[in-house]
Design a protein around this motif. Structure first.
Motif, PDB file in Angstrom:
ATOM      1  N   ASN A 171     -32.444  14.774  33.454  1.00  0.00           N
ATOM      2  CA  ASN A 171     -31.138  15.413  33.342  1.00  0.00           C
ATOM      3  C   ASN A 171     -30.900  16.463  34.422  1.00  0.00           C
ATOM      4  O   ASN A 171     -29.904  17.187  34.373  1.00  0.00           O
ATOM      5  CB  ASN A 171     -30.966  16.007  31.943  1.00  0.00           C
ATOM      6  N   GLU A 172     -31.823  16.523  35.380  1.00  0.00           N
ATOM      7  CA  GLU A 172     -31.717  17.390  36.558  1.00  0.00           C
ATOM      8  C   GLU A 172     -31.453  18.851  36.196  1.00  0.00           C
ATOM      9  O   GLU A 172     -30.649  19.530  36.829  1.00  0.00           O
ATOM     10  CB  GLU A 172     -30.645  16.859  37.512  1.00  0.00           C
ATOM     11  N   LEU A 173     -32.140  19.318  35.153  1.00  0.00           N
ATOM     12  CA  LEU A 173     -32.045  20.726  34.791  1.00  0.00           C
ATOM     13  C   LEU A 173     -32.844  21.531  35.809  1.00  0.00           C
ATOM     14  O   LEU A 173     -33.871  21.076  36.299  1.00  0.00           O
ATOM     15  CB  LEU A 173     -32.557  20.947  33.370  1.00  0.00           C
ATOM     16  N   GLU A 174     -32.377  22.687  36.109  1.00  0.00           N
ATOM     17  CA  GLU A 174     -32.960  23.501  37.172  1.00  0.00           C
ATOM     18  C   GLU A 174     -34.170  24.305  36.682  1.00  0.00           C
ATOM     19  O   GLU A 174     -34.087  25.520  36.496  1.00  0.00           O
ATOM     20  CB  GLU A 174     -31.897  24.445  37.755  1.00  0.00           C
ATOM     21  N   TYR A 175     -35.269  23.603  36.488  1.00  0.00           N
ATOM     22  CA  TYR A 175     -36.504  24.255  36.055  1.00  0.00           C
ATOM     23  C   TYR A 175     -37.669  23.757  36.892  1.00  0.00           C
ATOM     24  O   TYR A 175     -37.757  22.579  37.205  1.00  0.00           O
ATOM     25  CB  TYR A 175     -36.804  23.948  34.580  1.00  0.00           C
ATOM     26  N   ARG A 176     -38.544  24.679  37.210  1.00  0.00           N
ATOM     27  CA  ARG A 176     -39.837  24.325  37.799  1.00  0.00           C
ATOM     28  C   ARG A 176     -40.785  24.226  36.609  1.00  0.00           C
ATOM     29  O   ARG A 176     -40.989  25.209  35.896  1.00  0.00           O
ATOM     30  CB  ARG A 176     -40.278  25.384  38.799  1.00  0.00           C
TER      31      ARG A 176
END
Length: 183
Positions: free
Chosen positions: A23-28
């Motif tokens: 879902n291309e969430l912005e998390y490393r």
């Protein structure tokens, strides 16, 4: 980009990592699992960004917004023993299905930066090799806020669950345990 750590890359933890990436969430995503093969597979399929090989090194990860505990009840309690001194700005998120013994430990240790979110999904199969980025899509997640954390404290995990297609249901600890008795 925010940093999160997933402790336990079996079916649930692995599926959550895959769903966040899909879902291309912005998390490393940092991850630890005692099964080194699971870590290797997750790195190879890019479900995680960093594999943690020694659990004791998690204190070296800077700016962790979430630590997701996705292990057995006994292992979750063992991990909480290690995490009780983590920065209180980091939200601990237990994904366990039975909460009473974990909550007893949390209360006895005075851990206040924890929330329980129990996804009502799964499979008859287990392990990272069976993890799916769609496991939580259109599924319910029971949220049990035992410490009355404020919305600004729980926003990150709720955003993740809703972004991957889950519906959040609020319950008390007692209601959750009664509900699980019937299922």
């Amino acid at each position: 980009m925010k940093n999160i750590l997933i402790l336990g890359l079996g079916l649930i933890g692995g599926s959550l990592a895959k769903a966040i990436k899909k879902n291309e969430l912005e998390y490393r995503i940092y991850a630890y699992d005692p099964d080194k093969l699971s870590l290797e597979k997750a790195l190879n399929d890019e479900s995680i960004d960093v594999a943690i090989e020694q659990i004791e090194t998690i204190y070296q990860i800077e700016d962790l917004s979430l630590i997701i505990l996705s292990s057995s009840i006994d292992k979750t309690i063992e991990n909480l023993e290690l995490l009780k001194f983590i920065d209180k700005k980091t939200l601990l998120v237990s994904l366990a299905s039975s909460l009473s013994s974990i909550n007893d430990f949390v209360e006895s240790e005075g851990i206040k930066n924890i929330i329980f979110t129990h996804p009502i999904s799964g499979s008859h199969k287990s392990g990272y090799e069976n993890a799916s980025p769609n496991l939580f899509n259109q599924k319910n997640v029971i949220r049990v806020n035992v410490n009355d954390l404020q919305e600004n404290q729980t926003h990150e995990i709720e955003k993740i669950w809703s972004s991957i297609g889950s519906n959040i249901i609020n319950m008390s600890l007692d209601d959750h345990e009664r509900f699980l008795m019937f299922t």
